[in-house]
Design an enzyme around this catalytic site. Sequence first.
Site, PDB file in Angstrom:
ATOM      1  N   PHE A 106      34.219  19.631  14.087  1.00  0.00           N
ATOM      2  CA  PHE A 106      32.908  20.297  13.973  1.00  0.00           C
ATOM      3  C   PHE A 106      32.854  21.032  12.644  1.00  0.00           C
ATOM      4  O   PHE A 106      33.713  21.853  12.350  1.00  0.00           O
ATOM      5  CB  PHE A 106      32.679  21.286  15.124  1.00  0.00           C
ATOM      6  CG  PHE A 106      31.317  21.921  15.062  1.00  0.00           C
ATOM      7  CD1 PHE A 106      30.194  21.232  15.533  1.00  0.00           C
ATOM      8  CD2 PHE A 106      31.133  23.179  14.510  1.00  0.00           C
ATOM      9  CE1 PHE A 106      28.923  21.793  15.456  1.00  0.00           C
ATOM     10  CE2 PHE A 106      29.864  23.748  14.437  1.00  0.00           C
ATOM     11  CZ  PHE A 106      28.762  23.058  14.912  1.00  0.00           C
TER      12      PHE A 106
ATOM     13  N   ASP B   6      38.839  23.347   6.665  1.00  0.00           N
ATOM     14  CA  ASP B   6      37.736  24.132   7.209  1.00  0.00           C
ATOM     15  C   ASP B   6      38.356  25.213   8.101  1.00  0.00           C
ATOM     16  O   ASP B   6      38.746  24.944   9.240  1.00  0.00           O
ATOM     17  CB  ASP B   6      36.796  23.221   8.008  1.00  0.00           C
ATOM     18  CG  ASP B   6      35.645  23.992   8.655  1.00  0.00           C
ATOM     19  OD1 ASP B   6      35.719  25.239   8.713  1.00  0.00           O
ATOM     20  OD2 ASP B   6      34.690  23.338   9.108  1.00  0.00           O
TER      21      ASP B   6
ATOM     22  N   LYS C  83      32.290  32.935   9.441  1.00  0.00           N
ATOM     23  CA  LYS C  83      32.483  33.660  10.701  1.00  0.00           C
ATOM     24  C   LYS C  83      33.072  35.069  10.528  1.00  0.00           C
ATOM     25  O   LYS C  83      32.350  35.992  10.193  1.00  0.00           O
ATOM     26  CB  LYS C  83      33.328  32.822  11.661  1.00  0.00           C
ATOM     27  CG  LYS C  83      32.570  31.635  12.276  1.00  0.00           C
ATOM     28  CD  LYS C  83      33.295  31.050  13.453  1.00  0.00           C
ATOM     29  CE  LYS C  83      32.655  29.805  14.029  1.00  0.00           C
ATOM     30  NZ  LYS C  83      31.579  30.061  14.977  1.00  0.00           N
TER      31      LYS C  83
END
Length: 398
Positions: free
Chosen positions: A131, A218, A247
């Site tokens: 993702f 990532d 985040k």
Amino acid sequence: MPDASPAIMPTYGRLPVTFARGEGAVLYDTTGRAYLDGLSGIAVTNLGHQYPRVTQAVAEQAGRLIHTSNLFHIGLQEAVAEQLRAATGMENMFFCNSGAEANEAAIKLARRYGDQKGIASPQIIVLDGAFHGRTLGALSATGNQKIRQGFGPLLEGFQRVAPDDLPAVEALAAERQDIVAVLVEPILGEGGVRPLAVDYLQGLRGLCDQHEWLLMFDEVQTGNGRCGSTYVFEQLGVEPDVLLTAKGLGNGLPIGACMAKGVAAEQLGPGDHGSTYGGNPLCCAAAQAVLTALAEDGVMQQAILIREALISGLQDKLCDASLVSEVRGRGLMIGIQPSTATGEIVKRGLDQGLLLNIAGGDTIRVLPPLVMTLEQAGELGAGIAQILNDVAEQEDNA
Ligand SMILES: Cc1ncc(COP(=O)(O)O)c(C=O)c1O
């Protein structure tokens, strides 16, 4: 509680609760009920709610200057870049506002690298189950077919392989001359908290070196202390050329970064990429406080203890150890694989005052803040066990 206002596009299936306040690892809803936060806003509030350094830095900066634009020097952005350089060994970085945007920057960077090498249609290797975000480039890199469905035409230029399958990557290397990069999450987050094997990551590093591809990690979800180190690559003995994060970097303020070193750091020049808000003074004040806390407050050292307390709380309370088939992940990125159905677990958690989440279809993903006390962690683990016991008992009686 009624559904969200019809003025909100229904892109989320929302749980029937509204939070009014948070403190440490506890959230309080609008009626004053307390909930133990096992989600951290999906790996964002890694320092919990109202972390004093962050609250103070954001409040002071909001009172001084919120935004100017990247048409000017931004001292706080440069300070955060220096902190990230010191923490990661990366050489330079582009600041944006989200994880998807950090991935977009990396995709552009890799394509430019290919363009410089004279490759007309550069390809990036990505993983099934990965993702990377919901914008079109990041979505095209994402491995989950359900998420991509219905949004075509998506971007070309991605070669998808199964996680941990090094021979598949070797086969691509033998077949194609147009590969420029490999983009992976060291631990697949949305894919169910699935760590990639360390020897696989080392193998990828070797192939990238051999073929002059960029290795791009990532770390949007694994980063910023979540796994017990500033970025998880530090624990793996594998250094990427491009490191993406977002985040937890702002503990809730929207900031992301695409960091690069070596040849990757030379790809984007004036006018090649941009973001109006990216790295603005307010978000950088938050990121500066977060990185200072990670470096100086001893919070990351708690991750392993909190993890242990949570897992022993879980194991002590389970009526049958076989109700959990596996516990995965690192630090406070925890995947609990139940052997029972997971359908009602999030709802049951909410009823018990525990905030939980399901990732990858059937994995209980627990993402507590680094400030959770050991007692709270034990309670959270025991609460999850209780839910699994109840589900199993109900199934037995059915
Ligand atoms: C590994 C990873 N990359 C990218 C993203 C996208 O981040 P954002 O929602 O901030 O765009 C996420 C979000 O869950 C993620 O877990």
